[in-house]
Write a protein that holds these residues in place. Structure first.
Motif, mmCIF file in Angstrom:
data_model
loop_
_atom_site.group_PDB
_atom_site.id
_atom_site.type_symbol
_atom_site.label_atom_id
_atom_site.label_comp_id
_atom_site.label_asym_id
_atom_site.label_seq_id
_atom_site.Cartn_x
_atom_site.Cartn_y
_atom_site.Cartn_z
ATOM 1 N N TYR A 1 1.037 -1.078 -0.416
ATOM 2 C CA TYR A 1 0.294 -0.243 0.347
ATOM 3 C C TYR A 1 0.846 0.688 0.091
ATOM 4 N N LEU A 2 0.403 2.294 -1.071
ATOM 5 C CA LEU A 2 0.758 4.054 -0.519
ATOM 6 C C LEU A 2 0.422 4.873 -0.886
ATOM 7 N N GLY A 3 -0.422 4.659 0.192
ATOM 8 C CA GLY A 3 -1.329 5.691 0.273
ATOM 9 C C GLY A 3 -0.611 6.097 1.334
ATOM 10 N N GLY A 4 -0.542 7.659 1.411
ATOM 11 C CA GLY A 4 0.700 8.739 2.298
ATOM 12 C C GLY A 4 -0.147 9.244 3.432
ATOM 13 N N HIS A 5 0.776 10.669 3.827
ATOM 14 C CA HIS A 5 -0.392 11.365 4.446
ATOM 15 C C HIS A 5 0.737 12.772 4.175
ATOM 16 N N GLN B 1 -4.248 5.755 7.015
ATOM 17 C CA GLN B 1 -3.357 6.309 5.351
ATOM 18 C C GLN B 1 -3.104 4.856 4.655
ATOM 19 N N GLU B 2 -2.480 4.877 5.281
ATOM 20 C CA GLU B 2 -1.235 3.547 3.922
ATOM 21 C C GLU B 2 -2.314 3.121 3.178
ATOM 22 N N ARG B 3 -3.676 2.423 3.597
ATOM 23 C CA ARG B 3 -4.125 1.748 2.611
ATOM 24 C C ARG B 3 -5.052 2.787 2.533
ATOM 25 N N GLY B 4 -5.505 3.808 2.006
ATOM 26 C CA GLY B 4 -5.968 5.333 1.922
ATOM 27 C C GLY B 4 -5.536 5.261 0.731
ATOM 28 N N THR B 5 -5.823 6.806 -0.132
ATOM 29 C CA THR B 5 -5.254 6.928 -0.941
ATOM 30 C C THR B 5 -4.583 8.707 -1.925
ATOM 31 N N PRO C 1 4.511 7.631 1.053
ATOM 32 C CA PRO C 1 5.049 8.826 0.640
ATOM 33 C C PRO C 1 4.154 10.128 1.464
ATOM 34 N N LEU C 2 5.243 11.377 1.574
ATOM 35 C CA LEU C 2 4.638 12.674 2.557
ATOM 36 C C LEU C 2 3.660 12.767 0.611
#
Length: 224
Positions: A87-91, A104-108, A168-169
């Motif tokens: 998973y590449l979701g960031g914040h 967040q990692e599993r988000g968009t 990623p940020l």
């Protein structure tokens, strides 16, 4: 089962593609893991092939010699690793807890429509991996940027080096999260050369533990 290497295989840039190459829009590379320079080293480069070669080190495709003849993946190890969705979701910052990072990692939340996942074999740890490794209710309720000495000393993933993460940020095109040498989590440009790479993998479901108790003195022995 997920495995995170205990020590770094070296300090390299996370990505250093020149502007206009792949997803990079600056001289500082890109935080898109799907075309990361370090991802290539881990999945089809010298680390994966257990050989020597060059690894990303600085801006604009600069490299440094790297030798994985003794630390790269053996054929036996590669046969135990499964292809997995990472998973590449960031914040936008690190001032959230491990459980919030997990979501967040599993988000968009990504920069400019970048990919939210990657299917592959060798990645890096998540911020949530690092956060959960501290254990204890107080640390689990503390945002990762504010980790204190207690959280640092009880975190089995902490060491005194900077350590890259895969996440990623989302507010910048070339920043990713990393664990600092002081124990907290912050972010850095993908081209810095002093963060350690600790490969992470998921084992195939057919892999079994034949002996050991998981301790340093008596580690698990795996069999496929």
């Amino acid at each position: 089962v997920k495995l995170i290497r205990d020590e770094s295989i070296g300090t390299y840039s996370w990505d250093n593609k020149p502007s206009g190459t792949g997803s990079s829009d600056s001289e500082y590379g890109s935080n898109e893991w799907n075309d990361s320079s370090l991802k290539d080293v881990l999945n089809n480069g010298p680390y994966y092939n257990r050989t020597e070669g060059t690894c990303p080190y600085g801006k604009n495709n600069a490299t440094t010699p790297c030798d994985f003849n003794s630390t790269g993946l053996s054929d036996t190890a590669k046969n135990m690793i499964g292809k997995t969705k990472w998973y590449l979701g960031g914040h936008i910052n690190t001032k959230i807890t491990a459980s919030d990072f997990y979501n967040q990692e599993r988000g968009t939340s990504v920069y400019n429509g970048r990919a939210t996942n990657w299917i592959g074999e060798v990645g890096l740890m998540y911020p949530s991996d690092y956060g959960y490794a501290a254990g204890g209710e107080a640390c689990l309720q503390t945002d990762l940027f504010s980790y204190n000495t207690n959280c640092q000393n009880n975190n089995w993933l902490f060491n005194t080096d900077f350590q890259w993460m895969i996440t990623p940020l989302s507010s910048f095109s070339y920043y990713v999260f990393d664990a600092y040498n002081e124990g907290n989590v912050a972010s850095n440009s993908t081209t810095i050369m002093y963060a350690g790479a600790r490969p992470s993998v998921y084992l195939k479901s057919s892999v079994v533990i034949t002996t050991g108790d998981g301790s340093r003195e008596n580690p698990y022995q795996l069999f496929l």
